[in-house]
Design a protein around this motif. Structure first.
Motif, PDB file in Angstrom:
ATOM      1  N   THR A  57      22.528 -21.087   9.407  1.00 40.41           N
ATOM      2  CA  THR A  57      23.124 -20.178   8.304  1.00 40.41           C
ATOM      3  C   THR A  57      21.928 -19.402   7.083  1.00 40.41           C
ATOM      4  O   THR A  57      22.422 -19.061   7.654  1.00 40.41           O
ATOM      5  N   ILE A  58      21.613 -20.322   6.791  1.00 35.51           N
ATOM      6  CA  ILE A  58      20.123 -20.021   5.600  1.00 35.51           C
ATOM      7  C   ILE A  58      19.703 -19.288   6.527  1.00 35.51           C
ATOM      8  O   ILE A  58      18.521 -17.933   6.508  1.00 35.51           O
ATOM      9  N   LEU A  59      18.585 -20.015   7.728  1.00 34.19           N
ATOM     10  CA  LEU A  59      18.007 -19.423   8.287  1.00 34.19           C
ATOM     11  C   LEU A  59      18.414 -17.619   9.545  1.00 34.19           C
ATOM     12  O   LEU A  59      17.528 -17.400   9.440  1.00 34.19           O
ATOM     13  N   ILE A  60      19.779 -17.696   9.610  1.00 36.02           N
ATOM     14  CA  ILE A  60      20.042 -16.729   9.975  1.00 36.02           C
ATOM     15  C   ILE A  60      20.220 -15.686   8.885  1.00 36.02           C
ATOM     16  O   ILE A  60      19.619 -14.752   9.453  1.00 36.02           O
ATOM     17  N   ILE A  61      20.859 -15.912   8.274  1.00 29.48           N
ATOM     18  CA  ILE A  61      21.026 -14.743   6.930  1.00 29.48           C
ATOM     19  C   ILE A  61      19.379 -14.038   6.507  1.00 29.48           C
ATOM     20  O   ILE A  61      19.317 -13.209   6.010  1.00 29.48           O
ATOM     21  N   PHE A  62      18.538 -15.101   6.676  1.00 26.95           N
ATOM     22  CA  PHE A  62      17.341 -15.241   5.929  1.00 26.95           C
ATOM     23  C   PHE A  62      16.832 -13.186   6.931  1.00 26.95           C
ATOM     24  O   PHE A  62      15.704 -12.572   6.497  1.00 26.95           O
ATOM     25  N   LEU A  63      17.035 -13.454   8.351  1.00 30.78           N
ATOM     26  CA  LEU A  63      16.436 -12.851   9.141  1.00 30.78           C
ATOM     27  C   LEU A  63      16.796 -11.398   8.723  1.00 30.78           C
ATOM     28  O   LEU A  63      15.755 -10.262   9.105  1.00 30.78           O
ATOM     29  N   CYS A  64      17.520 -10.812   8.145  1.00 31.00           N
ATOM     30  CA  CYS A  64      18.119  -9.664   7.415  1.00 31.00           C
ATOM     31  C   CYS A  64      17.312  -8.764   6.927  1.00 31.00           C
ATOM     32  O   CYS A  64      17.263  -7.896   6.712  1.00 31.00           O
ATOM     33  N   LYS A  65      16.439  -9.924   6.362  1.00 32.94           N
ATOM     34  CA  LYS A  65      15.172  -9.318   5.089  1.00 32.94           C
ATOM     35  C   LYS A  65      14.544  -8.582   6.260  1.00 32.94           C
ATOM     36  O   LYS A  65      13.222  -7.584   6.018  1.00 32.94           O
ATOM     37  N   ILE A  66      14.168  -9.104   7.542  1.00 32.24           N
ATOM     38  CA  ILE A  66      12.890  -8.559   8.442  1.00 32.24           C
ATOM     39  C   ILE A  66      12.868  -7.194   8.355  1.00 32.24           C
ATOM     40  O   ILE A  66      12.024  -6.014   8.103  1.00 32.24           O
ATOM     41  N   PRO A  67      14.366  -6.326   9.023  1.00 27.94           N
ATOM     42  CA  PRO A  67      14.484  -4.959   8.798  1.00 27.94           C
ATOM     43  C   PRO A  67      14.500  -4.497   7.641  1.00 27.94           C
ATOM     44  O   PRO A  67      13.995  -3.004   7.769  1.00 27.94           O
ATOM     45  N   ALA A  68      14.809  -4.950   6.650  1.00 30.85           N
ATOM     46  CA  ALA A  68      14.621  -4.426   4.967  1.00 30.85           C
ATOM     47  C   ALA A  68      13.242  -4.419   4.464  1.00 30.85           C
ATOM     48  O   ALA A  68      13.138  -3.166   4.628  1.00 30.85           O
ATOM     49  N   ALA A  69      12.200  -5.181   5.039  1.00 28.82           N
ATOM     50  CA  ALA A  69      11.162  -4.683   4.493  1.00 28.82           C
ATOM     51  C   ALA A  69      10.428  -3.534   5.829  1.00 28.82           C
ATOM     52  O   ALA A  69       9.546  -3.190   5.303  1.00 28.82           O
ATOM     53  N   TRP A  70      10.997  -3.786   7.076  1.00 28.19           N
ATOM     54  CA  TRP A  70      10.537  -2.656   7.579  1.00 28.19           C
ATOM     55  C   TRP A  70      10.367  -1.321   7.727  1.00 28.19           C
ATOM     56  O   TRP A  70       9.896  -0.863   7.155  1.00 28.19           O
ATOM     57  N   PHE A  71      12.509  -1.566   6.638  1.00 25.78           N
ATOM     58  CA  PHE A  71      12.606   0.321   6.583  1.00 25.78           C
ATOM     59  C   PHE A  71      11.561   0.478   5.599  1.00 25.78           C
ATOM     60  O   PHE A  71      11.080   1.467   4.779  1.00 25.78           O
ATOM     61  N   MET A  72      11.128  -0.617   4.309  1.00 29.84           N
ATOM     62  CA  MET A  72      11.018  -0.247   3.159  1.00 29.84           C
ATOM     63  C   MET A  72       8.667   0.302   3.578  1.00 29.84           C
ATOM     64  O   MET A  72       8.318   1.167   3.073  1.00 29.84           O
ATOM     65  N   ALA A  73       8.298  -0.665   4.307  1.00 27.76           N
ATOM     66  CA  ALA A  73       7.243  -0.335   4.108  1.00 27.76           C
ATOM     67  C   ALA A  73       6.483   0.195   5.715  1.00 27.76           C
ATOM     68  O   ALA A  73       5.544   0.449   5.899  1.00 27.76           O
ATOM     69  N   CYS A  74       7.418   1.181   6.395  1.00 29.41           N
ATOM     70  CA  CYS A  74       7.572   1.658   7.817  1.00 29.41           C
ATOM     71  C   CYS A  74       6.393   2.978   7.314  1.00 29.41           C
ATOM     72  O   CYS A  74       5.380   4.041   8.331  1.00 29.41           O
ATOM     73  N   ILE A  75       6.781   3.537   6.231  1.00 31.32           N
ATOM     74  CA  ILE A  75       5.534   4.513   6.025  1.00 31.32           C
ATOM     75  C   ILE A  75       4.235   5.015   6.015  1.00 31.32           C
ATOM     76  O   ILE A  75       3.375   5.027   5.952  1.00 31.32           O
ATOM     77  N   ILE A  76       3.941   3.244   6.111  1.00 29.77           N
ATOM     78  CA  ILE A  76       2.237   3.082   6.030  1.00 29.77           C
ATOM     79  C   ILE A  76       2.045   3.471   7.072  1.00 29.77           C
ATOM     80  O   ILE A  76       0.875   3.905   7.425  1.00 29.77           O
ATOM     81  N   PHE A  77       2.877   2.980   7.871  1.00 33.83           N
ATOM     82  CA  PHE A  77       2.307   3.545   9.862  1.00 33.83           C
ATOM     83  C   PHE A  77       3.095   5.221  10.314  1.00 33.83           C
ATOM     84  O   PHE A  77       2.452   4.941  10.974  1.00 33.83           O
ATOM     85  N   THR A  78       4.510   5.151   9.589  1.00 36.42           N
ATOM     86  CA  THR A  78       5.095   6.309  10.301  1.00 36.42           C
ATOM     87  C   THR A  78       4.137   7.915   9.360  1.00 36.42           C
ATOM     88  O   THR A  78       3.866   8.819   9.953  1.00 36.42           O
ATOM     89  N   GLY A  79       3.184   7.708   8.839  1.00 34.67           N
ATOM     90  CA  GLY A  79       2.865   8.009   8.105  1.00 34.67           C
ATOM     91  C   GLY A  79       1.192   8.176   7.149  1.00 34.67           C
ATOM     92  O   GLY A  79       0.920   8.412   6.559  1.00 34.67           O
ATOM     93  N   PRO A  80      -0.095   7.727   8.287  1.00 35.17           N
ATOM     94  CA  PRO A  80      -1.064   7.652   7.651  1.00 35.17           C
ATOM     95  C   PRO A  80      -1.689   8.859   8.086  1.00 35.17           C
ATOM     96  O   PRO A  80      -1.904   9.957   8.198  1.00 35.17           O
ATOM     97  N   GLU A  81      -2.722   8.224   6.971  1.00 38.08           N
ATOM     98  CA  GLU A  81      -3.725   9.623   6.351  1.00 38.08           C
ATOM     99  C   GLU A  81      -4.611  10.354   7.555  1.00 38.08           C
ATOM    100  O   GLU A  81      -4.862   9.789   9.114  1.00 38.08           O
ATOM    101  N   LEU A  82      -4.098  11.553   7.126  1.00 37.88           N
ATOM    102  CA  LEU A  82      -4.685  12.440   9.022  1.00 37.88           C
ATOM    103  C   LEU A  82      -6.881  12.805   8.040  1.00 37.88           C
ATOM    104  O   LEU A  82      -6.876  12.737   6.826  1.00 37.88           O
TER     105      LEU A  82
END
Length: 573
Positions: A57-82
């Motif tokens: 159960t813990i390993l299954i629930i822990f997986l929800c943290k991965i998309p949460a991190a992606w949504f928070m940090a994705c701005i690093i790669f969706t909005g890189p410096e030009l």
């Protein structure tokens, strides 16, 4: 029937019970088992503190943290410096010029100078030459990139704040598993809309809603695994919860490399949540929540099925008592009869209560600002180093979580002081960036390596203290104050988290400025953490003094045991 039997010498003896009456009495006692003790918890007795069922159960629930991190940090790669000049230029064709007017563009391609009048204005139209279709290009944010990136990140963090409160309130009426499912389904819908929004305000709105859904998921998920584990296993699970967040940070550069558009990155980080919904088949609901809200016998049946499955997987079916159903009903009544939590004003009353309230609120606020902001701050070290720097930050977070687990298991008495001193020293190290910030002659790779060394160590320290506070801060309060105390500290910290993106704007002054601001927070958080001290109250068994019945030398086994009353005031610093 009782038959008296004569005894030798005319003495009367105890009556004898016939065998059939003994058998009848034994059957009667077996048919009516004694009630369970008032403080017993049949769920914990049957499934145990930790086992294969809890681990799954813990390993299954822990997986929800991965998309949460992606949504928070994705701005690093969706909005890189030009880079101005090579990847974008100001297109002056939109200007209506007279025959005797000429225009020049500044080096950063952001301002247009009318040479005939000497006036300058912001460029409103750009030409892009880049293989990656970024969010910055989509909304023409190249000249205001830092402030608008901070603005969109602000709305994400506001969604985390709202989602944590909303998830907690939803679980007053909806079970944690159902709450988790609602958050997952809504996150898929909001994530897709976020990626394909063609208006910046709409993009920020749905980014906020996506964060709300992520926060609902990991709030409900923690409620589930915290209910089916106990003791140090529960503390260890909460401490290591953020390791899967860090795994998501590590995987994000590889995931982003498969897409050449910011919209596709959002689709890529959204649809893995479909797998989390499928895995809910193997995820149980919170059994104690179901008992607390049980309205009929079907709710008790559901809990009985959940616990029996857990006992079977953990190979503990022999622990199921004969009156299992009755004990579940009794536990349900006890949970329903629990007194309401203490009001918020009561949190300030008690020994060291004011110190713990102020120190815990400030410490977690400093750490969450640092935890989120320092990850986004790696953009200050250059676009060419984003991938290795992001991965390094993820590994430093994992190291910090395991250090928190080590301090809690091996140095539990002084774990707060260990984490606090670690942050103070790491913060001082991070402030040393001013030594080489103006060393222009230094090799670029070496300089970035030094930046990352003095950034990853404070990052590990912050991860250590943050995970420890989230897992262990309820030890600071009595049982009736724990839940409200945790909610108050986390909500307060997330309010201040809204300021984290704007500290990165300080890099416009100097790269060392933004890093130093976070390291100062690390030092202040370390000082506050050092003020925390878990009350240590031990109860010594009282052994009565037995007078010897004769003058013979008393056996050491029967000698009185002198106990020392534990010092309950030893929590004072």
């Amino acid at each position: 029937m009782v038959n008296p039997s004569p005894a030798r010498g005319g003495e009367s003896t105890a009556p004898h019970i016939l065998p059939n009456e003994m058998e009848h009495d034994l059957d009667k006692r077996m048919a009516t088992p004694p009630p369970a003790p008032a403080g017993s918890d049949v769920i914990a007795d049957v499934v145990g503190d930790f086992g294969i069922w809890q681990l799954r159960t813990i390993l299954i629930i822990f997986l929800c943290k991965i998309p949460a991190a992606w949504f928070m940090a994705c701005i690093i790669f969706t909005g890189p410096e030009l880079y101005p000049g090579s990847e974008f230029t100001c297109d002056t064709s939109y200007l209506t010029s007279s025959s005797n007017s000429s225009f020049s563009v500044s080096d950063n391609q952001c301002y247009v100078l009318d040479e005939s009048t000497g006036t300058s204005s912001e460029c409103e139209q750009f030409t892009y030459v880049s293989s990656f279709d970024s969010l910055i290009m989509q909304f023409n944010l190249v000249c205001l990139r830092d402030i608008f990136v901070a603005w969109t990140q602000y709305w994400h963090l506001f969604g985390v704040l709202v989602g944590g409160v909303m998830g907690t309130k939803m679980m007053l009426a909806i079970s944690p598993r159902s709450t988790y499912c609602v958050g997952a389904v809504a996150q898929i819908l909001c994530g897709v809309v976020t990626g394909y929004a063609r208006d910046f305000s709409l993009h920020c709105a749905f980014r906020c809603l996506s964060a709300v859904c992520c926060a609902i998921m990991f709030t409900a998920g923690q409620a589930i695994f915290a209910d089916i584990t106990a003791g140090m296993h529960r503390i260890g699970a909460i401490i290591l919860y953020d390791t899967f967040w860090s795994i998501g940070v590590i995987l994000l550069p590889g995931l982003s490399s498969f897409f050449n558009s910011w919209s596709l990155i959002y689709v890529g980080i959204t649809f893995p949540t479909v797998m989390l919904i499928l895995l809910l088949y193997w995820t149980p609901d919170s059994p104690r929540w179901l008992l607390r809200h049980a309205a009929d016998r079907f709710s008790i049946d559901n809990v009985e099925e959940i616990v029996r499955e857990g006992a079977a997987i953990n190979d503990r079916t022999f622990k199921i008592p004969p009156d299992f159903r009755l004990q579940l009903e009794q536990l349900s009544e006890r949970l329903k009869a629990q007194p309401p939590p203490a009001p918020w004003t009561e949190l300030w009353k008690g020994k060291r209560a004011k110190t713990h309230m102020v120190a815990a609120h400030l410490a977690l606020a400093f750490f969450v600002i640092n935890f989120m902001g320092m990850l986004l701050n790696i953009r200050s070290f250059g676009r060419d180093y984003l991938v290795p720097n992001t991965i390094a930050m993820g590994f430093s977070e994992i190291i910090g979580c395991f250090l928190a687990l080590h301090f809690t298991l091996k140095h539990n008495k002084w774990k707060w002081q260990c984490a606090g001193v670690f942050n103070i020293l790491a913060g001082i190290l991070g402030c040393m960036g001013w030594i080489f910030t103006n060393a222009d002659s230094m090799d670029a790779d070496l300089k970035v390596s030094l930046w990352m060394i003095i950034a990853t160590i404070p990052k590990a320290a912050v991860s250590c203290a943050q995970s420890m506070i989230l897992a262990c801060m309820n030890e600071l309060m009595p049982a009736n104050k724990k839940q409200l105390f945790v909610f108050s500290v986390v909500t307060w910290a997330r309010v201040w988290l809204l300021s984290a993106p704007f500290f990165n704007v300080l890099r416009k002054i100097d790269t060392a400025m933004s890093l130093t601001s976070y390291c100062v927070f690390s030092i202040l958080g370390g000082i506050c953490t050092s003020l925390l001290l878990t009350p240590r109250i031990s109860v010594s068994p009282v052994v009565p003094h037995l007078e010897p019945s004769n003058t013979k030398e008393q056996s050491p086994l029967n000698a009185p045991v002198w106990t020392v009353e534990s010092d309950v005031n030893n929590t004072r610093l």
